[in-house]
Design an enzyme around this catalytic site. Structure first.
Site, short mmCIF file in Angstrom:
data_model
loop_
_atom_site.label_atom_id
_atom_site.label_comp_id
_atom_site.label_asym_id
_atom_site.label_seq_id
_atom_site.Cartn_x
_atom_site.Cartn_y
_atom_site.Cartn_z
N PHE A 109 20.64 -9.26 -4.86
CA PHE A 109 19.55 -9.54 -5.61
C PHE A 109 19.63 -10.55 -6.83
CE2 PHE A 109 18.80 -7.38 -9.56
CZ PHE A 109 19.93 -6.40 -9.82
N LYS A 110 20.71 -10.31 -7.32
CA LYS A 110 21.17 -11.38 -8.38
C LYS A 110 20.86 -12.74 -8.48
CE LYS A 110 24.39 -7.80 -10.52
NZ LYS A 110 24.25 -6.63 -9.23
N ASP A 111 20.88 -13.14 -7.45
CA ASP A 111 20.43 -14.53 -7.01
C ASP A 111 18.97 -14.95 -7.69
OD1 ASP A 111 22.73 -15.37 -5.55
OD2 ASP A 111 21.81 -14.82 -3.75
#
Ligand SMILES: *Cc1c(COP(=O)(O)O)cnc(C)c1O
Length: 496
Positions: A109-111
């Protein structure tokens, strides 16, 4: 919009300054002075990029509309995210909705934050008249590192150095990092755990002599960790997007509150949800899900934050964290911007590794947040259960959230629709996922299992982890904590 420090030790700044600087120079995190309001009803039919623009623009008032629109279009374009919805929803049943936050280039999810943040940072450097080259230091428990390396690779005027705990990340995570190309990237293994890495990076940021030395050589530090406001603000968008899609699909009615369930480590993701609620997103409860590193579960229950406990390595390594940095922002909001309290608690944390909030604060937290944790067995059972019931594959981190959500519902009888953040592709943590769904515990080779899992669940392998072993290893440094400052100088080709 101005930004102020949670410890009251900095004059208000514009967002570009906050994003360029990372954290306030003498400790403390930048937060918006006020919070804008958005009506989710007005977002119903909008594409992700438009929702993101509308959420970002009132926070980033020193950026132009064109700058923001171009940044958002590039960050969330089809060459970056393999779903047109960017963060699509999966409806498991009438009250259980999963938001897949892993369609970006690194499968975590850090993208969502790190595809956008480097663009904001590059613009911020220009806006603040920065003349030095920016050096991004990142401490990672696995997923941030690769997402940051990918987000920043070949960004003009920026170098990125990622520190990760040796043996504290999965093989896939490590290979993802050490195979990153680009002329401005470095990944360094550190003998220590994630908290050691994070503390080390924070100390380097706060070291005036070292910062002066670097400044003389034409460099200045910034951070891509979730302590940087530029990391947090993009994450608020996906909560609004999810809510608007649920409205549009008649899963909820207008103004109907939902529960937001988040597998939590550094408290960044769930904090973004909290800001969304301050902005007008109807939320009934936040369910803060931890693995056995359950410092937040205890904190929500009794108001005591105590990091003096055994650190556990789990199958959800991105949540193996004992110091949740972004909790500081939350406490600042929940205490009505009481910098004196924050200052005192964080002094206690630094000195004794613990602090206790007052009764009023504790009550305010409990009015909105429930905490819970999942053991390893419960995590595996949730992967298995979700696959058996819905034919849907989830990773270990998401499974922690599913397990805690189930327990929360059983304990409270709450029937509110749950929006569960799915933070990584199951292929990123495939050995655990495969053994949970197939019952075959003999397979420990992460790369061999990719195909097995894909065949078993009839889901294609995520592109971020496919064929990783065929890529050359480009970064192979291993250091002890005391060598970090010297290593940075080496990597920047600074003589000393
Ligand atoms: C980073 C991460 C988390 C924890 O998110 P925070 O914002 O640090 O709370 C959870 N799951 C995965 C897969 C992650 O990469």
């Amino acid at each position: 919009m101005k930004y102020i420090s949670t410890r009251g030790n900095h004059a208000p700044v514009e967002s570009a300054f906050a994003i360029k600087t990372g954290m306030a120079p003498r400790g403390g995190l930048f937060v918006p002075e006020t919070v804008p309001v958005i009506d989710p009803d007005g977002l119903r039919k909008l594409p992700y990029q438009e929702v993101a623009y509308r959420v970002l623009s009132p926070f980033l008032t020193d950026y132009t509309e064109t700058e923001l629109r171009e940044s958002v279009a590039a960050a969330y374009g089809p060459d970056r995210f393999d779903s047109p919805d960017v963060a699509p929803l999966k409806y498991l049943d009438k009250t259980t909705v999963v938001q897949e936050l892993w369609h970006g280039p690194t499968a975590a999810f850090k993208d969502l934050a790190l595809q956008l943040m480097p663009r904001l940072l590059h613009l911020a450097a220009k806006k603040t008249g920065a003349t030095r080259e920016i050096v991004i230091l990142v401490a990672t428990s696995g997923d941030t590192g690769k997402a940051a390396l990918e987000g920043f690779r070949d960004a003009p005027g920026v170098r990125i150095i990622v520190f990760y705990p040796q043996g504290g990340v999965s093989k896939i995570q490590e290979l993802q990092m050490v195979t990153t190309g680009g002329s401005n990237t470095a990944a360094v293994a550190v003998r220590g755990n994630f908290d050691d890495c994070q503390t080390m990076v924070k100390q380097i940021f706060a070291d005036p002599d070292y910062n002066r030395l670097l400044a003389d050589k034409g460099f200045e530090f910034s951070s891509a960790n979730s302590i940087n406001w530029g990391r947090l603000v993009p994450q608020i968008a996906y909560y609004f997007f999810a809510y608007a899609r649920m409205l549009d699909n008649h899963v909820i009615l207008s103004e109907e509150p939902v529960n937001i369930v988040v597998p939590t480590g550094n408290f960044g993701n769930i904090l973004a949800g909290y800001y969304a609620s301050l902005m007008g997103l109807p939320v009934n409860r936040f369910v803060c899900a931890s693995n056995v590193n359950n410092v937040l579960t205890d904190f929500i229950a009794d108001g005591v934050y105590d990091r003096n406990r055994t650190f556990h390595r789990t199958s959800s390594p991105s949540m193996d964290i004992l110091i949740s940095s972004n909790l500081e922002r939350f406490l600042f909001e929940v205490t009505g911007h009481n910098a004196m309290k924050i200052e005192r608690w964080y002094e206690d944390l630094a000195k004794r590794g613990a602090y206790k909030v007052d009764e009023t604060t504790r009550a305010r937290i409990q009015a909105l947040f429930s905490g819970g944790y999942a053991t390893e067995e419960e995590t595996f059972a949730a992967i298995r259960g979700t696959f058996d019931r819905y034919g849907y594959l989830i990773d270990t981190h998401t499974a922690v959230a599913v397990s805690v959500n189930d327990k929360y519902r059983a304990e409270t009888g709450d029937k509110t629709v749950s929006l569960i953040g799915s933070t990584a592709s199951p292929f990123k943590f495939n050995t655990a996922v495969y053994s949970a769904v197939s019952g075959d515990k003999t397979r420990t080779d992460e790369f061999g299992v990719l195909n097995k899992l894909s065949e078993f669940a009839k889901v294609p392998i995520h592109r971020a982890v496919d064929r990783l072993t065929e890529k050359p290893v480009l970064h192979d440094r291993v250091i002890g904590i005391p060598e970090a400052r010297k290593t940075i100088l080496d990597l920047l080709n600074i003589r000393y």
